[in-house]
Design a protein around this motif. Structure first.
Motif, PDB file in Angstrom:
ATOM      1  N   ARG A  13       0.831  -1.202   0.000  1.00 47.27           N
ATOM      2  CA  ARG A  13       0.000   0.000   0.000  1.00 47.27           C
ATOM      3  C   ARG A  13       0.868   1.256   0.000  1.00 47.27           C
ATOM      4  N   SER A  14       1.994   1.235   0.705  1.00 51.02           N
ATOM      5  CA  SER A  14       2.901   2.392   0.716  1.00 51.02           C
ATOM      6  C   SER A  14       3.454   2.645  -0.675  1.00 51.02           C
ATOM      7  N   TRP A  15       3.881   1.583  -1.333  1.00 46.99           N
ATOM      8  CA  TRP A  15       4.410   1.773  -2.688  1.00 46.99           C
ATOM      9  C   TRP A  15       3.331   2.257  -3.651  1.00 46.99           C
ATOM     10  N   GLY A  16       2.094   1.829  -3.423  1.00 45.25           N
ATOM     11  CA  GLY A  16       1.002   2.335  -4.248  1.00 45.25           C
ATOM     12  C   GLY A  16       0.811   3.829  -4.059  1.00 45.25           C
ATOM     13  N   ALA A  17       0.922   4.293  -2.798  1.00 43.96           N
ATOM     14  CA  ALA A  17       0.804   5.722  -2.530  1.00 43.96           C
ATOM     15  C   ALA A  17       1.943   6.499  -3.181  1.00 43.96           C
ATOM     16  N   TYR A  18       3.169   5.937  -3.092  1.00 42.79           N
ATOM     17  CA  TYR A  18       4.312   6.605  -3.733  1.00 42.79           C
ATOM     18  C   TYR A  18       4.138   6.677  -5.249  1.00 42.79           C
ATOM     19  N   ALA A  19       3.536   5.636  -5.825  1.00 39.77           N
ATOM     20  CA  ALA A  19       3.321   5.630  -7.274  1.00 39.77           C
ATOM     21  C   ALA A  19       2.354   6.743  -7.690  1.00 39.77           C
ATOM     22  N   PHE A  20       1.310   6.967  -6.881  1.00 37.46           N
ATOM     23  CA  PHE A  20       0.369   8.048  -7.184  1.00 37.46           C
ATOM     24  C   PHE A  20       1.005   9.419  -6.980  1.00 37.46           C
ATOM     25  N   LEU A  21       1.913   9.516  -5.997  1.00 40.72           N
ATOM     26  CA  LEU A  21       2.566  10.796  -5.719  1.00 40.72           C
ATOM     27  C   LEU A  21       3.702  11.108  -6.683  1.00 40.72           C
ATOM     28  N   ALA A  22       4.214  10.099  -7.356  1.00 37.48           N
ATOM     29  CA  ALA A  22       5.412  10.280  -8.190  1.00 37.48           C
ATOM     30  C   ALA A  22       5.266  11.377  -9.241  1.00 37.48           C
ATOM     31  N   PRO A  23       4.156  11.457 -10.011  1.00 34.66           N
ATOM     32  CA  PRO A  23       4.069  12.540 -11.009  1.00 34.66           C
ATOM     33  C   PRO A  23       4.134  13.931 -10.395  1.00 34.66           C
ATOM     34  N   ALA A  24       3.426  14.126  -9.265  1.00 30.79           N
ATOM     35  CA  ALA A  24       3.458  15.435  -8.617  1.00 30.79           C
ATOM     36  C   ALA A  24       4.844  15.743  -8.069  1.00 30.79           C
ATOM     37  N   LEU A  25       5.506  14.730  -7.480  1.00 29.31           N
ATOM     38  CA  LEU A  25       6.854  14.932  -6.949  1.00 29.31           C
ATOM     39  C   LEU A  25       7.843  15.233  -8.062  1.00 29.31           C
ATOM     40  N   LEU A  26       7.666  14.594  -9.214  1.00 25.17           N
ATOM     41  CA  LEU A  26       8.547  14.849 -10.354  1.00 25.17           C
ATOM     42  C   LEU A  26       8.381  16.281 -10.851  1.00 25.17           C
ATOM     43  N   ILE A  27       7.140  16.731 -10.956  1.00 23.77           N
ATOM     44  CA  ILE A  27       6.883  18.114 -11.380  1.00 23.77           C
ATOM     45  C   ILE A  27       7.466  19.091 -10.368  1.00 23.77           C
ATOM     46  N   LEU A  28       7.296  18.789  -9.069  1.00 23.41           N
ATOM     47  CA  LEU A  28       7.838  19.648  -8.019  1.00 23.41           C
ATOM     48  C   LEU A  28       9.359  19.718  -8.101  1.00 23.41           C
ATOM     49  N   PHE A  29       9.988  18.575  -8.369  1.00 25.23           N
ATOM     50  CA  PHE A  29      11.452  18.544  -8.478  1.00 25.23           C
ATOM     51  C   PHE A  29      11.928  19.346  -9.685  1.00 25.23           C
ATOM     52  N   LEU A  30      11.267  19.164 -10.828  1.00 24.01           N
ATOM     53  CA  LEU A  30      11.709  19.839 -12.048  1.00 24.01           C
ATOM     54  C   LEU A  30      11.424  21.337 -12.028  1.00 24.01           C
ATOM     55  N   SER A  31      10.339  21.755 -11.376  1.00 23.45           N
ATOM     56  CA  SER A  31       9.946  23.160 -11.422  1.00 23.45           C
ATOM     57  C   SER A  31      10.481  23.981 -10.252  1.00 23.45           C
ATOM     58  N   LEU A  32      10.786  23.344  -9.123  1.00 27.15           N
ATOM     59  CA  LEU A  32      11.220  24.097  -7.943  1.00 27.15           C
ATOM     60  C   LEU A  32      12.604  23.689  -7.459  1.00 27.15           C
ATOM     61  N   LEU A  33      12.766  22.421  -7.141  1.00 25.07           N
ATOM     62  CA  LEU A  33      14.011  21.987  -6.506  1.00 25.07           C
ATOM     63  C   LEU A  33      15.196  22.064  -7.462  1.00 25.07           C
ATOM     64  N   LEU A  34      15.022  21.579  -8.685  1.00 23.40           N
ATOM     65  CA  LEU A  34      16.132  21.597  -9.644  1.00 23.40           C
ATOM     66  C   LEU A  34      16.582  23.014  -9.989  1.00 23.40           C
TER      67      LEU A  34
END
Length: 295
Positions: A13-34
């Motif tokens: 279930r944790s990995w399922g939650a991470y899979a759903f969060l991955a697109p948002a986290l990727l966008i956050l990384f590319l637009s803010l953190l990077l």
């Protein structure tokens, strides 16, 4: 002994939650953190599109400490921040207290006071440039009707920053009003009734009951307004262009000029890094103090 499926359930279930969060986290990384990491890296170089980039270490930061123009921008930013934050909070509180009572058309008044927040900043700045126009503007027209001489609001080093502050307070106090209104809904009416039975005046109720009980709301609002004021740019770009004589040049506006006017991207990145860590430190300290107060 628990079955394998029972122990694997929470993990899956944790990995399922991470899979759903991955697109948002990727966008956050590319637009803010990077970009933030890239900016910090650029601050240690003399990168400019007019010449090859070289590693300069801390030279940009040493240059900042000796840069009188940057020190003036810090002073201007602090002046603007203080000038906007506390009047905005005071007007927002007074408007919230006045509009928290039941009377006809109070929703209309709330909407009118909040409309400037919904207005485009650039559009509002253009309108205020017209209002401050030295010869035909309504503000100077009012001054003349009162027997006072017209003022060069946006062309005087002594008045330009004040003119920007007035516009910012007009635009932002609606936000403070809405936040304070939300806080006022949480104050029990029984407290006010008890104070009235004890003969407390309206000012005493406001100062001794309402203001203290809105302490956490006030602190939260103060953090928001200060962080927002640190990053002011659009109004200055439209109304004064940083002038006259650098009197309205703030840190963010100077970053823009340094990067795109003088193509000193490394030096501008150093300014941005300093501002980033100042805002981050202030936000963390403010949040810790607020949580301690709530506790």
């Amino acid at each position: 002994m628990p079955s394998r499926s029972a122990t694997a359930g929470p993990f899956n279930r944790s990995w399922g939650a991470y899979a759903f969060l991955a697109p948002a986290l990727l966008i956050l990384f590319l637009s803010l953190l990077l970009p933030a990491i890239a900016t910090i890296g650029m601050s240690f170089t003399d990168i400019s599109f007019l010449r090859p980039a070289n590693w300069v270490g801390l030279d940009n930061y040493f240059r900042l400490m000796a840069d009188g123009r940057f020190q003036q921008a810090i002073g201007n930013t602090m002046y603007y921040t203080l000038g906007v934050t506390f009047p905005t909070m005071a007007l927002g509180l007074l408007a919230a207290v006045a509009l928290n009572r039941k009377f006809p058309f109070r929703i209309v008044f709330r909407t009118i006071f909040y409309l400037p927040v919904l207005t485009s900043l650039i559009a509002a700045a253009v309108v205020w440039v017209y209002l401050y126009e030295p010869y035909s503007g309504p503000v100077n027209g009012l001054f003349v009707s009162l027997g006072l001489g017209p003022q060069p609001w946006l062309s005087s080093p002594n008045l330009a920053m004040m003119a920007l502050i007035i516009m910012a307070v007009w635009r932002d106090f609606g936000t403070a009003m809405i936040i304070y209104l939300a806080g006022l809904q949480d104050i029990p009416e029984e407290i006010y009734e008890a104070a009235r039975l004890d003969g407390a005046s309206k000012f005493s109720i406001l100062w001794r009951i309402t203001v203290p009980m809105l302490g956490s709301v006030t602190f939260y609002l103060m953090i928001i307004l200060i962080v927002q004021s640190f990053q002011v740019f659009g109004a200055i770009y439209v109304m004064t262009g940083g002038g006259p004589l650098g009197s309205t040049e703030t840190i963010v506006f100077q970053m823009y000029q340094t990067a795109f006017g003088y193509t000193e991207f490394g030096y501008s990145a150093a300014m941005s890094t300093v501002l980033f860590f100042v805002i981050l430190l202030f936000s963390l300290v403010g949040t810790k103090i607020m949580r301690r107060g709530e506790g």
